[in-house]
Design a protein around this motif. Sequence first.
Motif, PDB file in Angstrom:
ATOM      1  N   LYS A  27      42.504  60.141  45.811  1.00 22.38           N
ATOM      2  CA  LYS A  27      42.711  58.694  45.935  1.00 22.38           C
ATOM      3  C   LYS A  27      44.189  58.375  46.136  1.00 22.38           C
ATOM      4  O   LYS A  27      44.545  57.548  46.981  1.00 22.38           O
ATOM      5  CB  LYS A  27      42.139  57.965  44.721  1.00 22.38           C
ATOM      6  CG  LYS A  27      41.961  56.486  44.932  1.00 22.38           C
ATOM      7  CD  LYS A  27      41.128  55.867  43.821  1.00 22.38           C
ATOM      8  CE  LYS A  27      40.735  54.461  44.192  1.00 22.38           C
ATOM      9  NZ  LYS A  27      39.861  53.861  43.173  1.00 22.38           N
ATOM     10  N   GLU A  31      44.291  56.638  49.764  1.00 26.98           N
ATOM     11  CA  GLU A  31      43.961  55.217  49.664  1.00 26.98           C
ATOM     12  C   GLU A  31      44.780  54.329  50.596  1.00 26.98           C
ATOM     13  O   GLU A  31      44.237  53.432  51.218  1.00 26.98           O
ATOM     14  CB  GLU A  31      44.086  54.745  48.220  1.00 26.98           C
ATOM     15  CG  GLU A  31      43.464  53.377  48.021  1.00 26.98           C
ATOM     16  CD  GLU A  31      43.295  53.065  46.563  1.00 26.98           C
ATOM     17  OE1 GLU A  31      42.187  52.627  46.206  1.00 26.98           O
ATOM     18  OE2 GLU A  31      44.246  53.259  45.790  1.00 26.98           O
ATOM     19  N   ASP A  91      38.463  52.933  55.844  1.00 30.54           N
ATOM     20  CA  ASP A  91      38.298  52.247  54.557  1.00 30.54           C
ATOM     21  C   ASP A  91      36.851  52.310  54.062  1.00 30.54           C
ATOM     22  O   ASP A  91      36.611  52.493  52.862  1.00 30.54           O
ATOM     23  CB  ASP A  91      38.765  50.793  54.663  1.00 30.54           C
ATOM     24  CG  ASP A  91      40.275  50.676  54.860  1.00 30.54           C
ATOM     25  OD1 ASP A  91      41.010  51.637  54.552  1.00 30.54           O
ATOM     26  OD2 ASP A  91      40.712  49.608  55.348  1.00 30.54           O
ATOM     27  N   LEU A  94      36.324  55.801  52.731  1.00 31.86           N
ATOM     28  CA  LEU A  94      36.978  55.997  51.434  1.00 31.86           C
ATOM     29  C   LEU A  94      36.198  55.334  50.310  1.00 31.86           C
ATOM     30  O   LEU A  94      36.035  55.921  49.227  1.00 31.86           O
ATOM     31  CB  LEU A  94      38.417  55.482  51.467  1.00 31.86           C
ATOM     32  CG  LEU A  94      39.395  56.293  52.307  1.00 31.86           C
ATOM     33  CD1 LEU A  94      40.763  55.620  52.326  1.00 31.86           C
ATOM     34  CD2 LEU A  94      39.499  57.738  51.822  1.00 31.86           C
ATOM     35  N   THR A  95      35.679  54.150  50.537  1.00 37.62           N
ATOM     36  CA  THR A  95      34.868  53.469  49.519  1.00 37.62           C
ATOM     37  C   THR A  95      33.632  54.306  49.193  1.00 37.62           C
ATOM     38  O   THR A  95      33.287  54.481  48.015  1.00 37.62           O
ATOM     39  CB  THR A  95      34.469  52.059  49.997  1.00 37.62           C
ATOM     40  OG1 THR A  95      35.663  51.292  50.193  1.00 37.62           O
ATOM     41  CG2 THR A  95      33.576  51.361  48.990  1.00 37.62           C
ATOM     42  N   TRP A  98      34.830  57.348  47.074  1.00 36.71           N
ATOM     43  CA  TRP A  98      35.120  57.016  45.668  1.00 36.71           C
ATOM     44  C   TRP A  98      33.818  56.743  44.907  1.00 36.71           C
ATOM     45  O   TRP A  98      33.669  57.188  43.762  1.00 36.71           O
ATOM     46  CB  TRP A  98      36.053  55.827  45.536  1.00 36.71           C
ATOM     47  CG  TRP A  98      37.286  55.807  46.380  1.00 36.71           C
ATOM     48  CD1 TRP A  98      37.889  54.693  46.910  1.00 36.71           C
ATOM     49  CD2 TRP A  98      38.122  56.909  46.801  1.00 36.71           C
ATOM     50  NE1 TRP A  98      39.017  55.046  47.625  1.00 36.71           N
ATOM     51  CE2 TRP A  98      39.191  56.395  47.582  1.00 36.71           C
ATOM     52  CE3 TRP A  98      38.068  58.286  46.602  1.00 36.71           C
ATOM     53  CZ2 TRP A  98      40.176  57.203  48.148  1.00 36.71           C
ATOM     54  CZ3 TRP A  98      39.052  59.100  47.178  1.00 36.71           C
ATOM     55  CH2 TRP A  98      40.081  58.559  47.929  1.00 36.71           C
TER      56      TRP A  98
END
Length: 156
Positions: A27, A31, A91, A94-95, A98
């Motif tokens: 992260k 990020e 993005d 990445l979401t 996570w």
Amino acid sequence: MENALEIANRFRETILNGTWIANTNYKDQLENLDWKIAVTPIQNLNTIALLAQHIHYYIDGINNVFKGGTLDIKDKFSFDFPPISSQEDWDIFLTRFWNATEEFASFVEQMSDEKLNQFFVDEKYGSYRRNIEAMIEHGYYHLGQIVLIKKLLTHP
């Protein structure tokens, strides 16, 4: 469950919030990374995006087993992903990364010692514990690559 919580937190440290082993985590590295850097090839190395997607692929596949599904992941497909072609794509990925990581850790922290020591899917794969710890080690292996590639791309 104390063992499971410790292992789950070690897994979280690799991806989401740790600094103890590598002084960073996925992260922290990804990020705020511009998608163009994430997809930029350097020499014959995998891109940062491909390495992150590779780790996510295995997390997702193991999560499927944790949910009672089958083990469908295959090494030969572990670098086959649709291209990331915008910051929005990056993005969104990445979401998902996570969220899958937290889901994985949540499953692990609920495991009894008995479950951790059971065979994972098939005896040839070893125990749940072995596979979870392998994800931590595999994660750090590729995190090191990401850090080096990022340095090569951002500090020429």
